[in-house]
Design an enzyme around this catalytic site. Structure first.
Site, PDB file in Angstrom:
ATOM      1  CG  PHE A  14     -23.584  15.696 -10.001  1.00 29.23           C
ATOM      2  CD1 PHE A  14     -24.659  16.380  -9.447  1.00 29.23           C
ATOM      3  CD2 PHE A  14     -23.648  15.377 -11.357  1.00 29.23           C
ATOM      4  CE1 PHE A  14     -25.763  16.745 -10.208  1.00 29.23           C
ATOM      5  CE2 PHE A  14     -24.741  15.738 -12.140  1.00 29.23           C
ATOM      6  CZ  PHE A  14     -25.800  16.423 -11.560  1.00 29.23           C
ATOM      7  N   GLY A  15     -24.802  13.027  -8.264  1.00 29.09           N
ATOM      8  CA  GLY A  15     -25.650  11.968  -8.809  1.00 29.09           C
ATOM      9  C   GLY A  15     -26.689  12.554  -9.747  1.00 29.09           C
ATOM     10  CE1 TYR A  16     -24.055  10.770 -13.915  1.00 30.00           C
ATOM     11  CE2 TYR A  16     -25.861  10.135 -15.361  1.00 30.00           C
ATOM     12  CZ  TYR A  16     -24.565   9.964 -14.911  1.00 30.00           C
ATOM     13  OH  TYR A  16     -23.796   8.963 -15.462  1.00 30.00           O
ATOM     14  N   GLY A  17     -28.541  10.139 -11.817  1.00 32.29           N
ATOM     15  CA  GLY A  17     -29.421   9.013 -12.160  1.00 32.29           C
ATOM     16  C   GLY A  17     -29.968   8.427 -10.875  1.00 32.29           C
ATOM     17  CB  SER A  18     -29.983   4.968  -9.536  1.00 32.94           C
ATOM     18  OG  SER A  18     -28.598   4.752  -9.434  1.00 32.94           O
ATOM     19  CD  GLU A 105     -23.118   4.361 -10.427  1.00 31.57           C
ATOM     20  OE1 GLU A 105     -23.334   4.369 -11.649  1.00 31.57           O
ATOM     21  OE2 GLU A 105     -24.027   4.456  -9.583  1.00 31.57           O
TER      22      GLU A 105
HETATM   23  C1  SIN Z   1     -25.691   8.475 -11.171  1.00 30.69           C
HETATM   24  O1  SIN Z   1     -26.769   8.259 -10.618  1.00 30.69           O
HETATM   25  O2  SIN Z   1     -25.075   9.521 -10.934  1.00 30.69           O
HETATM   26  C2  SIN Z   1     -25.030   7.498 -12.088  1.00 30.69           C
HETATM   27  C3  SIN Z   1     -25.962   6.729 -12.973  1.00 30.69           C
HETATM   28  C4  SIN Z   1     -26.824   5.723 -12.249  1.00 30.69           C
HETATM   29  O3  SIN Z   1     -26.294   4.930 -11.446  1.00 30.69           O
HETATM   30  O4  SIN Z   1     -28.031   5.722 -12.461  1.00 30.69           O
END
Ligand code: SIN
Length: 230
Positions: A14-18, A105
């Site tokens: 699951f990605g919530y940022g980049s 990460e």
């Molecule tokens: C993510 O995208 O899930 C982790 C945070 C990031 O790398 O921005």
């Protein structure tokens, strides 16, 4: 003993940022949807992507909602759902992608697993398990990069002036704001959207003042020229 089927097992991430707009390599399916029980905040310092060790930028992390409720946050509302994108990584690529993600990460993020809910419109056209158990990288409050609650305006100013090897910090914020709006109904995030609005406003103000500045410089240099010509 490790069985071939263990090695070949697919991974859901699951990605919530980049990760929403900069996907990992080798995924064969990208699924919009949300997780519950977290709050997304720009409370993680970034020394390796959107800042440097001398001048860390700010990126998002997920805060456990029960913990967030004990904190004083200027953005005091948070949706019960945190939207993002889940990626399916086929078994033969899992080891390589895990290695890639652990490096990407590395700056304070730990691994957790969380149930992911597929957006209603996507679920209607795909036969997927519900919910999907996903790996997620979270910057926990005890990691050295966690900065905690921030004044929204100071945070926006910090983001506007930060940059690192992956680019301008504000582009991370604008990319996140834009990609969240594309995920589905109710996917916007007020915290992210308010910061993006503040950053645009700060940028607008500074470009106005640089226009005024260059006008002044132009007038100044003409005056100077006129003086030498007299
Ligand atoms: C993510 O995208 O899930 C982790 C945070 C990031 O790398 O921005």
């Amino acid at each position: 003993m490790t069985k071939a089927s263990d090695v070949e097992q697919e991974l859901w991430l699951f990605g919530y940022g980049s990760l929403i707009w900069k996907p990992p390599p080798h995924f064969d399916l990208r699924v919009p949807g949300y997780v519950e029980g977290y709050v997304r905040r720009f409370w993680q310092a970034s020394e390796d992507h959107r800042g440097t060790p001398e001048a860390p930028g700010r990126v998002v992390t997920l805060i456990d909602r029960a913990h967030w409720e004990t904190l004083v946050d200027e953005h005091s509302d948070a949706s019960a759902t945190t939207w993002g994108a889940a990626y399916r990584i086929p078994g033969p690529h899992v080891a390589e992608v895990r290695e890639y993600l652990d490096i990407r990460e590395i700056n304070g993020y730990s691994i957790q697993y969380t149930p992911f809910h597929v957006s209603r419109s996507f679920a209607a056209s795909h036969n997927l398990p519900a919910p999907i158990n996903c790996l997620v990288y979270v910057g926990l409050p005890d990691n050295p990069q966690f900065v905690g609650p921030q004044d929204a305006q100071l945070l926006a100013e910090h983001i506007v002036r930060s940059r690192g090897p992956s680019g301008e910090n504000k582009d991370y914020l604008y990319g996140l704001d834009r990609s969240l709006l594309e995920l589905g109904e109710g996917s916007e995030d007020e915290h992210v959207h308010d910061l993006a609005r503040r950053c645009r406003e700060i940028e607008g103000r500074s470009s106005d003042s640089s226009v005024i500045g260059s006008e002044l410089r132009r007038v100044g240099s003409t005056d100077e020229q006129e003086e030498t010509e007299k």
